[in-house]
Design a protein around this motif. Sequence first.
Motif, short mmCIF file in Angstrom:
data_model
loop_
_atom_site.label_atom_id
_atom_site.label_comp_id
_atom_site.label_asym_id
_atom_site.label_seq_id
_atom_site.Cartn_x
_atom_site.Cartn_y
_atom_site.Cartn_z
N GLN A 121 0.83 -1.20 0.00
CA GLN A 121 0.00 0.00 0.00
C GLN A 121 0.87 1.26 0.00
O GLN A 121 0.65 2.19 -0.79
N ILE A 122 1.86 1.29 0.88
CA ILE A 122 2.74 2.46 0.96
C ILE A 122 3.60 2.55 -0.31
O ILE A 122 3.93 3.64 -0.78
N GLY A 123 3.96 1.38 -0.87
CA GLY A 123 4.72 1.39 -2.11
C GLY A 123 3.97 2.06 -3.23
O GLY A 123 4.52 2.85 -4.01
N GLU A 124 2.68 1.78 -3.33
CA GLU A 124 1.84 2.43 -4.33
C GLU A 124 1.83 3.94 -4.13
O GLU A 124 1.91 4.71 -5.09
N ALA A 125 1.76 4.36 -2.86
CA ALA A 125 1.77 5.79 -2.55
C ALA A 125 3.12 6.42 -2.91
O ALA A 125 3.18 7.52 -3.48
N ILE A 135 5.26 5.54 -5.16
CA ILE A 135 5.42 5.67 -6.61
C ILE A 135 4.82 6.99 -7.07
O ILE A 135 5.40 7.72 -7.88
N LEU A 136 3.64 7.34 -6.56
CA LEU A 136 3.01 8.61 -6.91
C LEU A 136 3.84 9.78 -6.40
O LEU A 136 4.07 10.77 -7.11
N VAL A 137 4.32 9.70 -5.15
CA VAL A 137 5.12 10.78 -4.57
C VAL A 137 6.36 11.04 -5.43
O VAL A 137 6.71 12.19 -5.71
N HIS A 138 7.01 9.98 -5.87
CA HIS A 138 8.20 10.13 -6.71
C HIS A 138 7.83 10.71 -8.08
O HIS A 138 8.59 11.50 -8.65
N GLU A 139 6.67 10.32 -8.61
CA GLU A 139 6.24 10.88 -9.89
C GLU A 139 6.03 12.38 -9.79
O GLU A 139 6.19 13.11 -10.77
N LYS A 140 5.66 12.87 -8.60
CA LYS A 140 5.45 14.30 -8.39
C LYS A 140 6.76 15.02 -8.09
O LYS A 140 6.77 16.23 -7.81
N GLY A 141 7.90 14.30 -8.14
CA GLY A 141 9.20 14.94 -7.96
C GLY A 141 9.62 15.12 -6.53
O GLY A 141 10.44 16.00 -6.22
N LEU A 142 9.08 14.32 -5.62
CA LEU A 142 9.42 14.43 -4.20
C LEU A 142 10.09 13.15 -3.70
O LEU A 142 9.71 12.04 -4.08
N ARG A 183 21.39 -1.21 -5.47
CA ARG A 183 19.99 -1.31 -5.03
C ARG A 183 19.07 -1.25 -6.25
O ARG A 183 19.45 -0.71 -7.29
N PRO A 184 17.83 -1.71 -6.10
CA PRO A 184 16.82 -1.38 -7.12
C PRO A 184 16.73 0.14 -7.21
O PRO A 184 16.77 0.84 -6.19
N GLN A 185 16.60 0.66 -8.42
CA GLN A 185 16.65 2.11 -8.61
C GLN A 185 15.30 2.79 -8.45
O GLN A 185 15.22 4.02 -8.48
N SER A 186 14.25 2.02 -8.29
CA SER A 186 12.93 2.60 -8.08
C SER A 186 12.15 1.72 -7.11
O SER A 186 12.48 0.54 -6.90
N VAL A 187 11.11 2.29 -6.54
CA VAL A 187 10.25 1.53 -5.63
C VAL A 187 9.58 0.37 -6.37
O VAL A 187 9.47 -0.74 -5.84
N GLN A 188 9.18 0.61 -7.62
CA GLN A 188 8.53 -0.46 -8.38
C GLN A 188 9.48 -1.64 -8.58
O GLN A 188 9.08 -2.80 -8.45
N GLU A 189 10.75 -1.35 -8.90
CA GLU A 189 11.73 -2.43 -9.07
C GLU A 189 11.88 -3.24 -7.78
O GLU A 189 11.98 -4.46 -7.81
N TRP A 190 11.90 -2.54 -6.65
CA TRP A 190 12.06 -3.25 -5.38
C TRP A 190 10.82 -4.07 -5.05
O TRP A 190 10.92 -5.20 -4.59
N LEU A 191 9.64 -3.50 -5.31
CA LEU A 191 8.41 -4.25 -5.07
C LEU A 191 8.35 -5.51 -5.93
O LEU A 191 7.84 -6.55 -5.50
N ASP A 192 8.89 -5.41 -7.14
CA ASP A 192 8.91 -6.59 -8.01
C ASP A 192 9.73 -7.72 -7.38
O ASP A 192 9.42 -8.91 -7.59
N LEU A 193 10.77 -7.36 -6.62
CA LEU A 193 11.57 -8.38 -5.95
C LEU A 193 10.75 -9.12 -4.89
O LEU A 193 11.03 -10.28 -4.58
N LEU A 194 9.76 -8.43 -4.34
CA LEU A 194 8.90 -9.05 -3.33
C LEU A 194 7.89 -10.01 -3.95
O LEU A 194 7.20 -10.74 -3.24
N GLY A 195 7.77 -9.94 -5.27
CA GLY A 195 6.89 -10.90 -5.94
C GLY A 195 5.51 -10.39 -6.25
O GLY A 195 4.66 -11.14 -6.67
N ALA A 196 5.26 -9.11 -6.01
CA ALA A 196 3.93 -8.56 -6.32
C ALA A 196 4.04 -7.07 -6.49
O ALA A 196 4.82 -6.41 -5.82
N SER A 197 3.27 -6.56 -7.43
CA SER A 197 3.22 -5.12 -7.66
C SER A 197 2.29 -4.49 -6.64
O SER A 197 1.51 -5.18 -5.98
#
Length: 679
Positions: free
Chosen positions: A126-130, A132-139, A260-274
């Motif tokens: 849940q926080i990972g999804e959040a 991703i949006l925060v990073h898209e907004k440049g923060l 390290r994974p360079q993005s939150v999405q890459e790291w979440l993929d390591l956990l086995g689920a988006s």
Amino acid sequence: MAWNPGQELFGSRYIIERKLGEGGVGITYLAKNRGGELRVIKTLREQILNHPDWIPDQDKLRHDFRDEALRLALCRHPHVVQVENVFDEGNLPCMAMEYIEGEDLGKLITEKGALPEAEALLYIRQIGEALILVHEKGLLHRDLKPSNIMMRAGKPEAVLIDFGLARQFISGGVLKHTENHTPGYAPPEQYAPIEQRGEYIDVYAFAATLYSLVTGQLPMPAPARLQNFTLQAPKELNGSVSDRVNEAIMKGMALNHRFRPQSVQEWLDLLGASPIPPTQPVISRPNTRPSWECVYIIPGISGTIALSPKGEILASVAGEVIHLFSSTTGEFLYTLTGHYDKVHSVAISSDSQILASGSHDKTIKLWSVTTGKEIRTLTGHSDFVYSVAISRDGQILASGSYDKTIKMWSVTTGREIRTLTGHSDEVNSLAISSNGQILASVSDDKTIKLWSVTTGKEIRTLTGHSESVYSVAISSDGKILASGSWDNTIKLWSVITGKEIRTLSGHSSSVDSIAISSDGQILASGSLDNTIKLWSVTTGREIRTFTGHSNSVISVAISSDGQILASGSWDNTIKLWSVTTGKKIRTLGGWFWGHSDFVDSIAISSDGQILVSGSSDNTIKLWEISTGKEIHSLTHFDRVDSVAFTPNGDGLAAGDVSGNIKIWRRSQLYNNSVNTVNR
């Protein structure tokens, strides 16, 4: 100087309850808004602003606080604390945020120990999804840790809070940031005052947060690890941690950010689920009966869209560009680029050949819908262009600006025909009568002006409102104009004579939305006083007041047959009402199976059978008005801000804040989308 209980802020919009706490430069208070809802007010500590070491940087502190508050306000997401307002109180910049009842994950694991892996992963996703949006907004958040993740009381929902250390970043850029950090969660590069910045900073802290959740222990601080002290793997501390999660945590906490994974999405993929949508308790839906009263939960905010009068072309605003699509097939047609700042409004000519766009860059651009090419740029306004309208014959373009003027242009030649002056404040909106002869403009100067589209002459000024006029509607026969104002009233005017027919009084707060039925007999008004009122256009009498919303009503719509009224509110619901009896008809959705965020946009199909709702929970929901049943939930990539039906009701378009549009056909509304266009 601390604020005391009872202190009124922002024009009495908030009343202080008590102080919550303070940190390095900030202080927070618990307050109530006008609706009686609890909010958190955060501001800068005056001791910091007035400290000799900080006095030279006072303006920068205030600017940085406002900048980050405004950026956070753009991060509207179910798992990010929501900013309600950004304002100044005296010399102090402030932001008002939602108050989240519940406890933080730091307290939870301190009292109960490590969480089961499945539960920890639910919150992390849940926080990972959040994030991703925060990073898209440049923060960058820069302070991820269990104590900055709140759990909503009684729900398996995690919310990311405390953006006090958040900073703007450009991926890979070398930037100077403050050296604040939380030992155990901050990566090595956060200890350096000047260093490359990227999402990988938050990836380290995010992985460290999961480390704590599954072990119940604080990770070893990065400086100690740099001194060759070894970080114990999570699995060594808790044998029930899976190999996959163990490996993902260790990779996310690599000392060298390149590994390290360079993005939150890459790291979440390591956990086995988006990332997944917020999980709601699963309950059986009760049988829907006509006796149900109320509406549904819905939210929203997103990109602006517009359909051509014939319904075959869709224009979508995405920041500085406009995209054109076929609303029949969903086929991408063109991207219109050329504006260098946000586009505020678009209009398409009745023959679907010309598109006009008004922008924050102070210009209007004319585009060929057929070729997608820019025809010309119209310059002359000295402030941003907020509204544009094209006459029915396609010959005249009108533009309203915050420079207090309206300009009339020749669509054929692009020449400025004339400038309409007379407003003494910002022009908020324009409307052209159905016969194309009358232009109406409303302004913060408290007036409505009527102009001849043909000659550009001011026909008359309608005065009487005591506050800004924000909403305007003209009846289908072009005889009646209605205006809604922040003075809590609606006024009805004769378009022919310009005389005020009557004032509709009864609301106790500003009128935010108005709608006139297709037969011109009924007017509905939605207000910040939480009510909807129904009025007779003929007599001006209040027919009835609809009560039931617990917060401001920001949108109203009347079905084409005039029988159903829909209202959308800041209380996260839409209510359906009978125009004839005034009774609430039913609830579309419910607490656990409807929308999970604010109502932003609603539309009723021309045949009156379907209601569509767009929401900040990233979904569009379709409802069968006759039964109140949810037909389908159509998922978007981000919160949905705008929805529209084609004139024949067989097509639906929706836009979200990430720049995605989805086109749907009625024959497939019960199944899935026809085309998804990813800008």
